[in-house]
Design a protein around this motif. Sequence first.
Motif, PDB file in Angstrom:
ATOM      1  N   LEU A  32      -0.818 -10.441  -6.947  1.00 32.91           N
ATOM      2  CA  LEU A  32       0.514 -10.430  -6.343  1.00 32.91           C
ATOM      3  C   LEU A  32       0.756 -11.691  -5.515  1.00 32.91           C
ATOM      4  CD1 LEU A  32       0.666  -6.702  -5.184  1.00 32.91           C
ATOM      5  CD2 LEU A  32       1.862  -7.722  -7.136  1.00 32.91           C
ATOM      6  N   GLN A  33      -0.296 -12.199  -4.881  1.00 36.20           N
ATOM      7  CA  GLN A  33      -0.147 -13.373  -4.030  1.00 36.20           C
ATOM      8  C   GLN A  33       0.213 -14.633  -4.807  1.00 36.20           C
ATOM      9  OE1 GLN A  33      -3.963 -13.144  -2.100  1.00 36.20           O
ATOM     10  NE2 GLN A  33      -3.146 -12.053  -0.316  1.00 36.20           N
ATOM     11  N   ARG A  34       0.062 -14.589  -6.113  1.00 39.93           N
ATOM     12  CA  ARG A  34       0.400 -15.752  -6.935  1.00 39.93           C
ATOM     13  C   ARG A  34       1.811 -15.671  -7.505  1.00 39.93           C
ATOM     14  NH1 ARG A  34      -5.171 -15.135  -8.609  1.00 39.93           N
ATOM     15  NH2 ARG A  34      -4.555 -13.863 -10.402  1.00 39.93           N
ATOM     16  N   GLN A  35       2.549 -14.613  -7.175  1.00 39.34           N
ATOM     17  CA  GLN A  35       3.858 -14.408  -7.782  1.00 39.34           C
ATOM     18  C   GLN A  35       4.973 -14.564  -6.754  1.00 39.34           C
ATOM     19  OE1 GLN A  35       4.198 -11.162 -10.621  1.00 39.34           O
ATOM     20  NE2 GLN A  35       2.022 -10.715 -10.365  1.00 39.34           N
ATOM     21  N   PRO A  36       6.101 -15.150  -7.184  1.00 39.67           N
ATOM     22  CA  PRO A  36       7.245 -15.274  -6.277  1.00 39.67           C
ATOM     23  C   PRO A  36       7.954 -13.930  -6.118  1.00 39.67           C
ATOM     24  CG  PRO A  36       7.825 -16.091  -8.446  1.00 39.67           C
ATOM     25  CD  PRO A  36       6.351 -15.771  -8.499  1.00 39.67           C
ATOM     26  N   PHE A  37       8.784 -13.840  -5.120  1.00 42.87           N
ATOM     27  CA  PHE A  37       9.511 -12.606  -4.831  1.00 42.87           C
ATOM     28  C   PHE A  37      10.310 -12.140  -6.039  1.00 42.87           C
ATOM     29  CE2 PHE A  37      13.155 -10.194  -3.393  1.00 42.87           C
ATOM     30  CZ  PHE A  37      12.608  -9.318  -2.454  1.00 42.87           C
ATOM     31  N   PHE A  47      10.368  -8.315  -7.722  1.00 40.38           N
ATOM     32  CA  PHE A  47      11.463  -7.380  -7.516  1.00 40.38           C
ATOM     33  C   PHE A  47      12.711  -7.689  -8.340  1.00 40.38           C
ATOM     34  CE2 PHE A  47       9.205  -6.563  -3.411  1.00 40.38           C
ATOM     35  CZ  PHE A  47       9.014  -5.202  -3.588  1.00 40.38           C
ATOM     36  N   GLY A  48      12.679  -8.757  -9.129  1.00 40.88           N
ATOM     37  CA  GLY A  48      13.791  -9.012 -10.033  1.00 40.88           C
ATOM     38  C   GLY A  48      15.061  -9.491  -9.372  1.00 40.88           C
ATOM     39  N   VAL A  49      14.982 -10.065  -8.174  1.00 38.27           N
ATOM     40  CA  VAL A  49      16.163 -10.591  -7.504  1.00 38.27           C
ATOM     41  C   VAL A  49      15.713 -11.764  -6.637  1.00 38.27           C
ATOM     42  CG1 VAL A  49      15.928  -9.050  -5.507  1.00 38.27           C
ATOM     43  CG2 VAL A  49      18.159  -9.986  -6.058  1.00 38.27           C
ATOM     44  N   ALA A  50      16.595 -12.712  -6.421  1.00 40.51           N
ATOM     45  CA  ALA A  50      16.260 -13.864  -5.588  1.00 40.51           C
ATOM     46  C   ALA A  50      16.010 -13.420  -4.150  1.00 40.51           C
ATOM     47  CB  ALA A  50      17.389 -14.891  -5.636  1.00 40.51           C
ATOM     48  N   PHE A  51      15.040 -14.047  -3.500  1.00 41.99           N
ATOM     49  CA  PHE A  51      14.703 -13.689  -2.123  1.00 41.99           C
ATOM     50  C   PHE A  51      15.902 -13.894  -1.200  1.00 41.99           C
ATOM     51  CE2 PHE A  51      12.715 -14.798   2.041  1.00 41.99           C
ATOM     52  CZ  PHE A  51      12.132 -13.557   2.295  1.00 41.99           C
ATOM     53  N   ALA A  52      16.659 -14.943  -1.440  1.00 48.01           N
ATOM     54  CA  ALA A  52      17.829 -15.216  -0.608  1.00 48.01           C
ATOM     55  C   ALA A  52      18.842 -14.072  -0.689  1.00 48.01           C
ATOM     56  CB  ALA A  52      18.474 -16.526  -1.025  1.00 48.01           C
ATOM     57  N   ALA A  53      18.915 -13.422  -1.851  1.00 42.94           N
ATOM     58  CA  ALA A  53      19.839 -12.290  -1.993  1.00 42.94           C
ATOM     59  C   ALA A  53      19.413 -11.134  -1.103  1.00 42.94           C
ATOM     60  CB  ALA A  53      19.899 -11.856  -3.451  1.00 42.94           C
ATOM     61  N   GLY A  63      21.567 -16.893  -7.349  1.00 43.45           N
ATOM     62  CA  GLY A  63      20.910 -16.597  -8.608  1.00 43.45           C
ATOM     63  C   GLY A  63      19.672 -17.410  -8.872  1.00 43.45           C
ATOM     64  N   GLY A  64      19.650 -18.676  -8.472  1.00 42.26           N
ATOM     65  CA  GLY A  64      18.503 -19.495  -8.814  1.00 42.26           C
ATOM     66  C   GLY A  64      17.609 -19.846  -7.663  1.00 42.26           C
ATOM     67  N   ALA A  65      17.793 -19.165  -6.549  1.00 41.20           N
ATOM     68  CA  ALA A  65      17.072 -19.565  -5.341  1.00 41.20           C
ATOM     69  C   ALA A  65      15.565 -19.435  -5.467  1.00 41.20           C
ATOM     70  CB  ALA A  65      17.560 -18.731  -4.149  1.00 41.20           C
ATOM     71  N   MET A  66      15.099 -18.482  -6.266  1.00 43.59           N
ATOM     72  CA  MET A  66      13.658 -18.251  -6.323  1.00 43.59           C
ATOM     73  C   MET A  66      13.104 -18.368  -7.726  1.00 43.59           C
ATOM     74  SD  MET A  66      12.289 -17.794  -3.407  1.00 43.59           S
ATOM     75  CE  MET A  66      10.754 -17.040  -3.883  1.00 43.59           C
ATOM     76  N   ARG A  67      13.827 -19.015  -8.654  1.00 40.58           N
ATOM     77  CA  ARG A  67      13.304 -19.121 -10.005  1.00 40.58           C
ATOM     78  C   ARG A  67      12.146 -20.100 -10.021  1.00 40.58           C
ATOM     79  NH1 ARG A  67      18.730 -18.180 -11.923  1.00 40.58           N
ATOM     80  NH2 ARG A  67      18.733 -16.026 -12.647  1.00 40.58           N
ATOM     81  N   THR A  68      11.034 -19.679 -10.628  1.00 37.06           N
ATOM     82  CA  THR A  68       9.821 -20.482 -10.644  1.00 37.06           C
ATOM     83  C   THR A  68       9.322 -20.601 -12.081  1.00 37.06           C
ATOM     84  OG1 THR A  68       9.243 -19.634  -8.473  1.00 37.06           O
ATOM     85  CG2 THR A  68       7.480 -20.661  -9.745  1.00 37.06           C
ATOM     86  N   PRO A  69       8.966 -21.818 -12.541  1.00 33.32           N
ATOM     87  CA  PRO A  69       8.449 -21.951 -13.903  1.00 33.32           C
ATOM     88  C   PRO A  69       7.178 -21.129 -14.089  1.00 33.32           C
ATOM     89  CG  PRO A  69       8.967 -24.087 -12.923  1.00 33.32           C
ATOM     90  CD  PRO A  69       9.040 -23.078 -11.831  1.00 33.32           C
ATOM     91  N   MET A  70       7.039 -20.533 -15.248  1.00 36.75           N
ATOM     92  CA  MET A  70       5.840 -19.758 -15.550  1.00 36.75           C
ATOM     93  C   MET A  70       4.780 -20.676 -16.136  1.00 36.75           C
ATOM     94  SD  MET A  70       6.468 -16.682 -14.662  1.00 36.75           S
ATOM     95  CE  MET A  70       5.347 -15.604 -15.549  1.00 36.75           C
ATOM     96  N   PRO A  71       3.491 -20.281 -16.051  1.00 32.56           N
ATOM     97  CA  PRO A  71       2.427 -21.107 -16.625  1.00 32.56           C
ATOM     98  C   PRO A  71       2.706 -21.415 -18.090  1.00 32.56           C
ATOM     99  CG  PRO A  71       1.507 -19.319 -15.308  1.00 32.56           C
ATOM    100  CD  PRO A  71       2.970 -19.082 -15.405  1.00 32.56           C
TER     101      PRO A  71
END
Length: 664
Positions: A245-250, A254-260, A306-314
């Motif tokens: 879990l510590q390697r994953q963004p919010f 949870f399927g929503v941007a952290f800023a939301a 919408g894009g505040a927490m999008r992170t590229p996947m490996p």
Amino acid sequence: MTHRFDPAAGIGRPDVIAQAHARSLEIGLRASETPDFQPLRRPALRELVERNQSLYTHALPVMETLHAQIVDTQSMVLLTDNHGVILHSLGDSDFVEKANRVALCPGVSWAEADRGTNAIGTALVDRQPTVVHADEHFLHANRILTCSCAPIADPFGRTIGALDVSGDTRGFHKHTLALVRMSAQMIENHLFSNQFVDAIRVHFHARAEFIGTLFEGLAAFAPDGAFLSANRSALFQFGQPLAELQRQPFEALFGVAFAALLQQIARSPGESILLTLPSGVRVVARGEYAAPRRVAHVVAPAQDMGGAMRTPMPGGARHTPPRCAEPAPPATLETLDTGDAQVAAILRRVAKLRGRDIPILVLGKTGTGKEWLARAIHHDSPRRSAPFVALNCASLPDTLIEAELFGYEDGAFTGAKKRGSVGKIVQADGGTLFLDEIGDMPLAQQVRLMRVLQERTVVPLGGTRPIPVDLRIVCATHRNLREMIDAGTFREDLYYRINGLVVTLPALRERTDLAALVTRMLALQPEGEHLPRRVSAAVLACFEQCRWPGNLRQLANVLRTASIMAEGAEQIEVDDLPDDFLQDCVEAADGASARPAVAGSGNDLDGDGSGAVRGAPARMEDWQATLIAQTLARLDGNVSAAARELGLARNTVYRYLRRGGTTH
């Protein structure tokens, strides 16, 4: 029942007990020996307790509550450090002497290396809740005991101690371990909240009624959205270890941007939002931040959410987060009016107090919607933009309510976190404080609350400076407070402070707007999912004859489960209803018919004049068989997934398959 282990035969329970006995033999212990264990001297024990201050402080009130549940059972509650040394004990006086004979007292080590197989030592080795009963103990001297123990983990998953109930073998009860496990989890949750008081915390569970209880998931995040930790329930719901879990963004969790989430906390503190876990499971969640007014300064503009927490996947793969619904619309007095004359009269009376800070006392049975009404009162008041803060007085041990409600200063008690803690009263400054189950508030706290309401100031524990507060108070209870006043368990002066207006919500079975409530609840389901928005006539007939002991809470749960079962269909059918609910329908049908019928309604749902509900199997076992068959078909025969979704043991599903599609 005693489970015997025979080292000569090399057999016994094929589990932790056999392995623990093997370890005891390997370290050279002899079952017949009675080692002379001297407890730590008082200075050394005091130093050990100091090194475990946080654990000790948070465990004591939980131990007291646990001991009250098992009092007079010839047993005792024990707290140990991570090496198995007993830090504290609470016990029945008639059992203490027997416990002392086997050195079951503070300052003594019950590690496996010292005492052989025993619940404390073995639970700490295996890091799992453990029962060791009678002659399952390695040392003969300890076979007078039956012991149930659960390890305690810190907020980062490290074992820091254990909670144990030990007693006379004749007092063995299979439910003791469950009590110990829940108590250990309560300690862990308190440690978690204490550790992450300044973090953004997400409380979540698939069932809304579990939010705010021992079983809710808790996940903590830094102000920049970095994952910090999660409690035991959250790890179970995520289905992933902490390190993963510590390697994953919010957003991935949870399927929503952290800023939301931050925006939602700032806009509607305490309101629920629907989120989606990586497994696709939908959960009800509430975001929490100790200083919600500061959150507004770090929220990104709405168009950037919408894009505040999008992170590229490996590997360059794109991650498409699960869908997430918008926050559930807040309850208002208007939306609570669904056609029942009793409820409409209550809402009219409450509406007359709009903008006036007159306290309101909401009475009614459990599940009748008292918190919904409190939230609607807040939302329709000039205080709507300020926090709505709720505290269930029945959900905390007596010794913790005071700190939770009034807060405390740095150093107020041993183990208190630095900089203290802001209590619920101060958190609600400018807004509304909702005290649910006020009838369960201890007398000492009633006195302090009375003073706050009189003086409009609060003094935290360990503090001397009064803090001014401006808030409206709404209280609720299912108890008869007048009877409690007569019995001396509720203060009369507080009663007259909180009952500026008293309203009583009717039980669901007394309301005339059942069909409208069903429609309203289904309309609130998340968009974007193929969940039905209506029920069939047969289902509504079942609903009309149900006793609804859980009231609106039960109705919401039934509809949520049935909607998932009927996903993709136009409407919910009888076959989609939960098994336990159908049992209630059977019992309500005059006790004569084994099939749900429309009692006195005149409806002929089958067209044959019988009044029976279409599609209703003749026996409760058939209801279960139908649900199992449908679930297996939808999950392509995956037994584990079906059992998990239905809340059944896998053996039940396998038994259904072995018997050719019947469970009886």
